[in-house]
Motif scaffolding. Structure first.
Motif, mmCIF file in Angstrom:
data_model
loop_
_atom_site.group_PDB
_atom_site.id
_atom_site.type_symbol
_atom_site.label_atom_id
_atom_site.label_comp_id
_atom_site.label_asym_id
_atom_site.label_seq_id
_atom_site.Cartn_x
_atom_site.Cartn_y
_atom_site.Cartn_z
ATOM 1 N N LYS A 1 0.844 -1.203 0.000
ATOM 2 C CA LYS A 1 0.000 0.000 0.000
ATOM 3 C C LYS A 1 0.878 1.253 0.000
ATOM 4 C CE LYS A 1 -2.656 0.703 3.703
ATOM 5 N NZ LYS A 1 -2.977 2.021 4.280
ATOM 6 N N TYR A 18 2.827 2.300 -3.390
ATOM 7 C CA TYR A 18 2.084 3.046 -4.414
ATOM 8 C C TYR A 18 1.646 4.430 -3.922
ATOM 9 C CZ TYR A 18 2.135 -1.102 -7.290
ATOM 10 O OH TYR A 18 2.555 -2.175 -8.057
ATOM 11 N N ILE A 68 -1.600 4.528 -0.670
ATOM 12 C CA ILE A 68 -3.016 4.501 -1.040
ATOM 13 C C ILE A 68 -3.843 4.383 0.238
ATOM 14 C CG2 ILE A 68 -4.770 3.146 -2.276
ATOM 15 C CD1 ILE A 68 -2.504 2.126 -4.085
ATOM 16 N N GLN A 113 -9.393 2.740 -0.505
ATOM 17 C CA GLN A 113 -9.035 2.486 -1.909
ATOM 18 C C GLN A 113 -8.425 1.100 -2.070
ATOM 19 O OE1 GLN A 113 -6.491 5.929 -2.799
ATOM 20 N NE2 GLN A 113 -7.820 6.406 -4.510
ATOM 21 N N ILE A 128 -9.665 -2.204 -4.270
ATOM 22 C CA ILE A 128 -8.820 -2.854 -5.277
ATOM 23 C C ILE A 128 -8.722 -4.346 -4.970
ATOM 24 C CG2 ILE A 128 -6.482 -2.993 -6.255
ATOM 25 C CD1 ILE A 128 -6.246 0.063 -5.629
ATOM 26 N N LEU A 173 -3.026 -2.819 -9.371
ATOM 27 C CA LEU A 173 -2.210 -1.721 -8.837
ATOM 28 C C LEU A 173 -1.310 -1.126 -9.917
ATOM 29 C CD1 LEU A 173 -1.262 -3.304 -5.398
ATOM 30 C CD2 LEU A 173 -2.577 -1.202 -5.695
ATOM 31 N N ARG A 226 -2.917 1.461 -12.396
ATOM 32 C CA ARG A 226 -3.226 2.835 -11.987
ATOM 33 C C ARG A 226 -2.409 3.800 -12.851
ATOM 34 N NH1 ARG A 226 -4.975 4.205 -6.589
ATOM 35 N NH2 ARG A 226 -3.526 5.970 -6.724
ATOM 36 N N ASP A 254 -1.088 6.705 -12.096
ATOM 37 C CA ASP A 254 0.122 7.226 -11.456
ATOM 38 C C ASP A 254 1.246 6.190 -11.430
ATOM 39 O OD1 ASP A 254 -1.170 5.674 -9.531
ATOM 40 O OD2 ASP A 254 -1.035 7.152 -7.914
ATOM 41 N N ARG A 305 1.728 10.988 -8.706
ATOM 42 C CA ARG A 305 0.358 11.355 -8.329
ATOM 43 C C ARG A 305 0.126 12.847 -8.547
ATOM 44 N NH1 ARG A 305 -1.683 9.582 -2.489
ATOM 45 N NH2 ARG A 305 -1.362 7.554 -3.469
ATOM 46 N N SER A 362 -5.750 7.624 -9.728
ATOM 47 C CA SER A 362 -6.195 6.228 -9.607
ATOM 48 C C SER A 362 -6.895 5.716 -10.864
ATOM 49 C CB SER A 362 -7.147 6.082 -8.411
ATOM 50 O OG SER A 362 -8.285 6.913 -8.582
ATOM 51 N N ARG A 387 -7.904 3.895 -14.034
ATOM 52 C CA ARG A 387 -7.498 2.554 -14.460
ATOM 53 C C ARG A 387 -7.137 2.561 -15.952
ATOM 54 N NH1 ARG A 387 -9.866 -1.782 -12.354
ATOM 55 N NH2 ARG A 387 -9.402 -0.782 -10.375
#
Length: 205
Positions: free
Chosen positions: A59, A62, A65, A69, A73, A92, A95, A97, A113, A132, A134
């Motif tokens: 988590k 990335y 997050i 969220q 996921i 993940l 995403r 970013d 981000r 975020s 996709r």
């Protein structure tokens, strides 16, 4: 040091690992945890503790997050056919970013981000400012023309620190990339070992 940087390095210290493989990480000099009790001898970690740590590590990698969220996921990864661990990593890595970071358009996941949020990125020719978002297989991701001379971008692309993975086709000169396919865990260039199988156990218990 900015709040964002201190938070990032605090996570490195807490995990005792250089999560992003950055040369400036304090873990390179001090592998023990932060705070006055950081150098205490470590006690044996429970199975739950290992599972929680695996989740916090992934988590955090990335860009930290949010729990909400990340849970969403995971739920989608669990609903999809196939291996939940592999599905989680694929989601993940899809995403926007994360892909901007993989393409070396920026130096860090935190910068990715912000870069997306500030409207510097196009997906299939349209501006997308949601980190975020996709990205789908076959999508083309590029830096907006007016943003291509930013020092941040030029320095990141020239950095030898990271390689662009095989599931992304990058045209560095045009600052444009194509997301070729969903990656498998073994293909993702994590500087440290990630254990999504422990995260599956965490949510299943």
């Amino acid at each position: 040091m900015s709040k964002r940087h201190s938070a990032k390095y605090k996570l490195d210290r807490a995990m005792g690992e250089n999560l992003w493989g950055r040369p400036k990480s304090p873990v390179n000099k001090r592998s023990y945890g932060p705070g006055q009790h950081g150098q205490r001898r470590k006690s044996k970690v429970s199975d739950f503790g290992l599972q929680l740590r695996a989740k916090q590590k992934l988590k955090g990698y990335y860009g930290n997050i949010t729990e909400k969220q990340f849970s969403k996921i995971y739920e989608e990864a669990d609903r999809r056919k196939g291996n939940t661990s592999e599905n989680l990593i694929a989601l993940l890595e899809s995403r926007l970013d994360a892909i901007v970071y993989r393409c070396k358009f920026v130096p860090t996941v935190w910068a990715a981000r912000q870069f997306v949020n500030h409207g510097h990125v196009l997906v299939n020719g349209k501006k997308v400012n949601i980190a975020s978002y996709r990205v789908k297989v076959g999508d083309v991701i590029e830096v907006r023309e007016r943003s291509r001379n930013m020092a941040l971008v030029l320095e990141a692309l020239q950095s030898p620190e990271r390689d662009v993975p095989d599931y992304i086709e990058l045209d560095a000169k045009a600052m444009k990339a194509t997301y070729l396919r969903l990656p498998e865990l073994s293909e993702v260039p994590y500087p440290v070992k990630m254990e999504p199988n422990l995260i599956v156990e965490y949510y299943s218990s």
